[in-house]
Design a protein around this motif. Structure first.
Motif, PDB file in Angstrom:
ATOM      1  N   UNK A 543       0.182 -18.690  20.976  1.00  0.00           N
ATOM      2  CA  UNK A 543       0.103 -20.128  21.268  1.00  0.00           C
ATOM      3  C   UNK A 543      -0.260 -20.949  20.035  1.00  0.00           C
ATOM      4  N   UNK A 544       0.026 -20.395  18.861  1.00  0.00           N
ATOM      5  CA  UNK A 544      -0.182 -21.108  17.609  1.00  0.00           C
ATOM      6  C   UNK A 544       1.184 -21.505  17.053  1.00  0.00           C
ATOM      7  N   UNK A 545       1.482 -22.816  17.079  1.00  0.00           N
ATOM      8  CA  UNK A 545       2.775 -23.294  16.595  1.00  0.00           C
ATOM      9  C   UNK A 545       2.774 -23.700  15.137  1.00  0.00           C
ATOM     10  N   UNK A 546       1.654 -23.470  14.427  1.00  0.00           N
ATOM     11  CA  UNK A 546       1.545 -23.852  13.013  1.00  0.00           C
ATOM     12  C   UNK A 546       2.072 -22.704  12.161  1.00  0.00           C
ATOM     13  N   UNK A 547       3.321 -22.821  11.696  1.00  0.00           N
ATOM     14  CA  UNK A 547       3.989 -21.749  10.965  1.00  0.00           C
ATOM     15  C   UNK A 547       4.347 -22.194   9.554  1.00  0.00           C
ATOM     16  N   UNK A 548       4.498 -21.212   8.678  1.00  0.00           N
ATOM     17  CA  UNK A 548       4.996 -21.485   7.326  1.00  0.00           C
ATOM     18  C   UNK A 548       6.047 -20.431   6.976  1.00  0.00           C
ATOM     19  N   UNK A 549       6.960 -20.805   6.091  1.00  0.00           N
ATOM     20  CA  UNK A 549       7.972 -19.874   5.623  1.00  0.00           C
ATOM     21  C   UNK A 549       7.609 -19.319   4.263  1.00  0.00           C
ATOM     22  N   UNK A 550       8.015 -18.095   3.981  1.00  0.00           N
ATOM     23  CA  UNK A 550       7.739 -17.477   2.681  1.00  0.00           C
ATOM     24  C   UNK A 550       8.951 -16.658   2.239  1.00  0.00           C
ATOM     25  N   UNK A 551       9.314 -16.807   0.962  1.00  0.00           N
ATOM     26  CA  UNK A 551      10.445 -16.081   0.396  1.00  0.00           C
ATOM     27  C   UNK A 551      10.025 -15.567  -0.982  1.00  0.00           C
ATOM     28  N   UNK A 552      10.302 -14.299  -1.259  1.00  0.00           N
ATOM     29  CA  UNK A 552       9.935 -13.761  -2.556  1.00  0.00           C
ATOM     30  C   UNK A 552      10.005 -12.246  -2.583  1.00  0.00           C
ATOM     31  N   UNK A 553       9.304 -11.655  -3.559  1.00  0.00           N
ATOM     32  CA  UNK A 553       9.312 -10.202  -3.699  1.00  0.00           C
ATOM     33  C   UNK A 553       7.905  -9.694  -3.915  1.00  0.00           C
ATOM     34  N   UNK A 554       7.740  -8.389  -3.693  1.00  0.00           N
ATOM     35  CA  UNK A 554       6.417  -7.761  -3.768  1.00  0.00           C
ATOM     36  C   UNK A 554       6.572  -6.338  -4.289  1.00  0.00           C
ATOM     37  N   UNK A 555       5.647  -5.934  -5.141  1.00  0.00           N
ATOM     38  CA  UNK A 555       5.580  -4.570  -5.650  1.00  0.00           C
ATOM     39  C   UNK A 555       4.196  -4.015  -5.307  1.00  0.00           C
ATOM     40  N   UNK A 556       4.142  -2.795  -4.750  1.00  0.00           N
ATOM     41  CA  UNK A 556       2.845  -2.244  -4.342  1.00  0.00           C
ATOM     42  C   UNK A 556       2.798  -0.741  -4.564  1.00  0.00           C
ATOM     43  N   UNK A 557       1.570  -0.222  -4.551  1.00  0.00           N
ATOM     44  CA  UNK A 557       1.345   1.223  -4.641  1.00  0.00           C
ATOM     45  C   UNK A 557       0.243   1.589  -3.662  1.00  0.00           C
ATOM     46  N   UNK A 558       0.481   2.629  -2.869  1.00  0.00           N
ATOM     47  CA  UNK A 558      -0.492   3.076  -1.871  1.00  0.00           C
ATOM     48  C   UNK A 558      -0.806   4.548  -2.095  1.00  0.00           C
ATOM     49  N   UNK A 559      -2.094   4.899  -1.939  1.00  0.00           N
ATOM     50  CA  UNK A 559      -2.506   6.277  -2.196  1.00  0.00           C
ATOM     51  C   UNK A 559      -3.714   6.625  -1.332  1.00  0.00           C
ATOM     52  N   UNK A 560      -3.677   7.820  -0.721  1.00  0.00           N
ATOM     53  CA  UNK A 560      -4.835   8.345  -0.007  1.00  0.00           C
ATOM     54  C   UNK A 560      -5.694   9.113  -1.000  1.00  0.00           C
ATOM     55  N   UNK A 561      -6.787   8.519  -1.405  1.00  0.00           N
ATOM     56  CA  UNK A 561      -7.674   9.167  -2.363  1.00  0.00           C
ATOM     57  C   UNK A 561      -8.333  10.389  -1.734  1.00  0.00           C
ATOM     58  N   UNK A 562      -8.758  10.253  -0.475  1.00  0.00           N
ATOM     59  CA  UNK A 562      -9.283  11.371   0.308  1.00  0.00           C
ATOM     60  C   UNK A 562      -8.695  11.272   1.712  1.00  0.00           C
ATOM     61  N   UNK A 563      -9.087  12.204   2.574  1.00  0.00           N
ATOM     62  CA  UNK A 563      -8.635  12.165   3.965  1.00  0.00           C
ATOM     63  C   UNK A 563      -9.040  10.853   4.640  1.00  0.00           C
ATOM     64  N   UNK A 564     -10.186  10.283   4.239  1.00  0.00           N
ATOM     65  CA  UNK A 564     -10.686   9.087   4.919  1.00  0.00           C
ATOM     66  C   UNK A 564     -10.601   7.800   4.135  1.00  0.00           C
ATOM     67  N   UNK A 565     -10.133   7.846   2.868  1.00  0.00           N
ATOM     68  CA  UNK A 565     -10.112   6.640   2.035  1.00  0.00           C
ATOM     69  C   UNK A 565      -8.704   6.373   1.514  1.00  0.00           C
ATOM     70  N   UNK A 566      -8.172   5.199   1.843  1.00  0.00           N
ATOM     71  CA  UNK A 566      -6.840   4.780   1.415  1.00  0.00           C
ATOM     72  C   UNK A 566      -6.950   3.495   0.609  1.00  0.00           C
ATOM     73  N   UNK A 567      -6.181   3.400  -0.493  1.00  0.00           N
ATOM     74  CA  UNK A 567      -6.166   2.190  -1.303  1.00  0.00           C
ATOM     75  C   UNK A 567      -4.730   1.722  -1.473  1.00  0.00           C
ATOM     76  N   UNK A 568      -4.531   0.404  -1.427  1.00  0.00           N
ATOM     77  CA  UNK A 568      -3.220  -0.191  -1.650  1.00  0.00           C
ATOM     78  C   UNK A 568      -3.396  -1.368  -2.615  1.00  0.00           C
ATOM     79  N   UNK A 569      -2.647  -1.352  -3.715  1.00  0.00           N
ATOM     80  CA  UNK A 569      -2.664  -2.467  -4.674  1.00  0.00           C
ATOM     81  C   UNK A 569      -1.274  -3.069  -4.721  1.00  0.00           C
ATOM     82  N   UNK A 570      -1.197  -4.408  -4.789  1.00  0.00           N
ATOM     83  CA  UNK A 570       0.090  -5.085  -4.719  1.00  0.00           C
ATOM     84  C   UNK A 570       0.086  -6.344  -5.572  1.00  0.00           C
TER      85      UNK A 570
END
Length: 811
Positions: A543-570
């Motif tokens: 029920x939120x009609x306040x929208x915005x548009x976005x166009x572009x690109x993204x580069x990221x890297x994701x890694x599970x350092x341990x079984x319980x710790x995940x990091x993502x940089x973008x």
């Protein structure tokens, strides 16, 4: 050597005691058999000592109905008399309330469960062998084979009808399949594993081998199947107490230890269906109040049973055996020629009732052995995910089998394997596992079910499709794309991307993507949320009609350092534009944004396994923490410098007062940024003056209007407390009540910078609720919420809201 032989001869024996279920008297001369081979008969005291490698034995006596029991050191069986004139119509005369002595013992079982559990040790290890199959029961197999033989003979006697080549081929294949089911099981899976536990390093499971009939590739999601070895059986859980009636009936000595015997039955079990007074029994160790054994049967015996057996090692109780038999349905076959279309409705109904039906069952057995405690705790033994697959080709499984395969099981491997490629069993199995992750798998393409249809206040209905090339295309490279079309804004949205893995041993990959889409303004970050959490929160902007548009690109890297710790940089570069009347500081409504983001997820107790399709979390356990930090730059042609931070903490814990859940979250943004980089307060209400009725969301407020409040800083809390009172309305589900509190407060430093109509939320917003879990025994929860405090209004309906929640979504 002689002493050792005598010792093994005596202590490898099993003892069975056979009694009458009516007056508890002993039954002498009762036969105990295994696969129709007589093991012996009970003596005058109703006792038989025997040795057998069978998992189950059958017990029968003249004048009594037969029964079976899972083999253990000591067994007690109660047979019901077979006099149809009395027992078939006899009502079970038992008080419709539990024995207080039995309830007190159950309370102590729960109270001492953690202390008795192996998890209270510093470390341990053991091996296990598990087998799951789908098959007819023994009686149905004989009847089925006889039926198929007669059916084929009758078909041969019919006049030969002219048939096309394909019809004749299909007919022959159908007959061959019917014959095959008579000779082999329909499904067979074996798994051998080693389980390690360290209080310092946690749990670790090594799959030693795995074998599935008909499948060349293992199903990793099935490998992650969990037994009940560290779970309190549902029959004695406090929340299920009202489903059963418990009676302390006896005591028995097993391996030198005294045990209480508690029998139980379902509350709606008023009559002796299939000659049974009780659904099952518990053996409880008198000294420690630990479970020694539980057998739980369905109300109707033929529908299944579950037996679990524990034994003490170093004063802790380890599960040593499990045996399941669960009815999955019935297969029926026509006894008449279906080509006769001139039959009346009554004749067709009679034919339907005359069809042969054969019950199919899921069978599961598990043996746990080679227990060691304490063990040498090496950090390298616990590295990686919770489950590691050491071998999965089936070549080593015979080293770990605790019993030989039956002829029927051996035939299953040879026959089903020969049909695998013909009927594409591998592809069908992969398709089913894909559904667990919300995908439909077709060859090398996975289609995203979540993108087919959606709804929001800006686009109204949104239709689309999404596809991703899976590991069959390439193990390291996985392109994907999606598109969508909004019915109301009449515009297309799309995105394309590619994942590039750096290793197949864990979750570690680079991603590049391009997109052109729209989003509700002020959404809280959902980075690294799992599929269930995202689905639960998908209606937060309904029920939120306040929208915005976005166009572009993204580069990221994701890694599970341990079984319980995940990091993502973008890092991303986007052009963003409001889809509503808006002006920020006289700069307009369209901006270029350059930013970088780092996301951390910490989930120390969740359990994962690496599969060819990526990491699979087969058990999400709390607590969990999510942290996001986004930094905007004016460099690289960006329009703003800003810093945006948000955090989410989720946990729950159980006390004698009930189960309490905590969800604490908040965020802050510093610097210049348009309104959609700020935070909306997640209102779910329509705000049209009518009754507020909505679906629950992960962070939403039932009584707040959607898109009404925005802050540049805020904190929020979602607290729920389940009362330790469980009741039953009708059906099989137990209902309970949760008290719920939701609150949030924040501020907006310069609201005048944002030229559009909104309010800042700078006082504490409170709503209180009562949620009825399993409403009317359904799979839905029904909640009633009321707004209190500063934002309360004189009109009742403005402050009141009703919410529905699918129970599967959980807390």
């Amino acid at each position: 050597m002689l002493l050792s032989f005598v010792y093994l001869s005596i202590f490898s024996q099993s003892k069975i005691i056979v009694k009458s279920s009516g007056d508890q008297s002993v039954i002498s001369n009762a036969s105990v058999t295994c696969n129709n081979k007589l093991l012996g008969r009970t003596d005058a005291s109703g006792v038989l000592n025997f040795r057998s490698k069978c998992n189950k034995v059958e017990v029968s006596a003249k004048g009594y109905f037969e029964d079976d029991v899972v083999v253990d050191k000591v067994m007690e069986v109660f047979l019901a008399k077979a006099d149809p004139k009395t027992k078939n119509i006899q009502t079970v005369i038992l008080e419709d309330k539990s024995d207080p002595r039995a309830l007190e013992i159950l309370r102590k079982i729960n109270e001492n469960y953690k202390q008795n559990s192996p998890l209270s040790l510093d470390s341990y290890s053991f091996k296990s062998y598990e087998k799951i199959s789908l098959d007819f029961d023994e009686d149905s197999i004989k009847a089925y084979n006889a039926y198929i033989a007669n059916r084929i003979d009758s078909l041969k006697s019919l006049p030969e009808q002219p048939m096309k080549a394909q019809e004749r081929k299909d007919s022959l294949e159908s007959v061959n399949l019917m014959k095959l089911v008579g000779k082999s099981k329909m499904f067979l899976w074996e798994r051998a594993s080693q389980s390690l536990y360290s209080k310092k390093y946690g749990e670790k499971t090594n799959i030693l081998d795995n074998k599935i009939a008909g499948l060349k590739e293992p199903i990793y999601e099935l490998m992650a199947f969990r037994s009940n070895r560290n779970v309190i059986p549902k029959e004695i859980k406090e929340e299920n107490r009202n489903l059963y009636r418990f009676f302390l009936t006896d005591s028995i000595e097993i391996e030198g230890r005294q045990n209480y015997v508690i029998r139980f039955r379902q509350v709606d079990y008023k009559q002796a269906v299939n000659r049974r007074k009780f659904n099952g029994y518990l053996y409880v160790d008198k000294e420690t109040y630990a479970l020694k054994k539980i057998e739980s049967n369905s109300k109707i015996k033929s529908e299944g049973s579950i037996t679990s057996i524990w034994k003490p090692i170093e004063n802790k109780w380890f599960l040593v055996k499990e045996n399941y038999k669960l009815k999955m349905g019935s297969t029926s076959f026509d006894t008449e020629d279906s080509s006769d279309k001139n039959k009346s409705k009554e004749e067709k109904e009679a034919d339907k009732n005359a069809r042969k039906k054969f019950g199919s069952y899921a069978f599961a057995t598990a043996d746990y052995f080679d227990f060691k405690t304490p063990i040498e705790e090496k950090p390298q033994d616990f590295k990686g995910y919770t489950i590691d697959v050491k071998n999965s080709d089936g070549n080593l499984i015979d080293q770990y089998r605790t019993e030989n395969l039956t002829d029927r099981e051996v035939t299953t491997y040879s026959k089903i394997d020969s049909l695998s490629s013909k009927y594409k069993l591998d592809q069908k199995a992969k398709a089913l596992t894909g559904l667990l992750k919300g995908k439909i798998r077709v060859g090398m393409v996975d289609f995203d079910l979540a993108r087919i249809i959606g709804y929001n206040k800006y686009e109204h209905f949104r239709f689309g499709a999404g596809a991703k090339l899976n590991e069959k295309f390439n193990k390291y490279i996985s392109p994907d794309a999606y598109f969508a079309y909004g019915i109301y804004d009449k515009d297309f949205k799309y995105g394309v991307g590619v994942d590039i893995r750096t290793t197949l041993q864990k979750n570690s990959f680079f991603r590049v993507e391009y997109f052109d889409d729209v989003m509700a303004a002020g959404r809280f970050s959902e980075n690294l949320w799992n599929f269930r959490m995202k689905i639960m929160n998908s209606g937060v902007a309904l029920n939120n009609g306040v929208f915005f548009g976005y166009e572009g690109f993204k580069v990221s890297y994701e890694n599970d350092i341990t079984n319980g710790l995940t990091v993502n940089v973008a890092a991303k570069r986007t052009q963003e534009e409001s889809k509503f009347a808006y002006d920020y500081k006289g700069l307009g409504s369209q901006f270029d944004v350059t930013s970088s983001t780092i996301t951390l997820k910490y989930s120390p107790n969740s359990k994962n396994i690496m599969t060819p399709t990526g990491k699979y979390t087969y058990e999400q356990s709390l607590p969990e923490v999510y942290l996001n930090y986004e930094q905007g730059f004016k460099s690289f042609d960006g329009d703003f410098n800003f810093s945006r931070f948000d955090a989410l903490f989720v946990h729950n814990f159980k006390t004698k007062l009930g189960v309490t859940g905590v969800r604490a979250y908040g965020g802050i943004i510093v610097g210049d940024a348009p309104i959609w980089k700020n935070f909306t307060m997640n209102g779910l209400g329509k705000g049209n003056g009518g009754l507020n009725f909505n679906l629950t969301s992960y962070l939403g407020f039932a009584t707040m209007e959607g898109g009404e409040y925005y802050n540049d800083k805020f904190v929020g809390a979602y607290l729920t407390h389940r009362l330790p009172w469980y009741f039953k309305s009708f059906g099989k589900n137990v209902s309970s009540f949760d008290f719920i509190y939701r609150g949030t407060i924040g501020d907006m430093k310069n609201p005048e910078f944002h030229q559009f109509e909104f309010k800042k939320l700078d006082h504490l917003y409170n709503e209180l609720g009562l949620e009825w879990n399993n409403f009317l025994s359904s799979q839905f929860n029904l909640g009633f919420f009321y707004r209190v405090g500063h934002y309360n209004t004189p009109k009742f309906k403005d402050n009141f809201a009703i919410q529905f929640k699918l129970k599967l979504l959980g807390f």
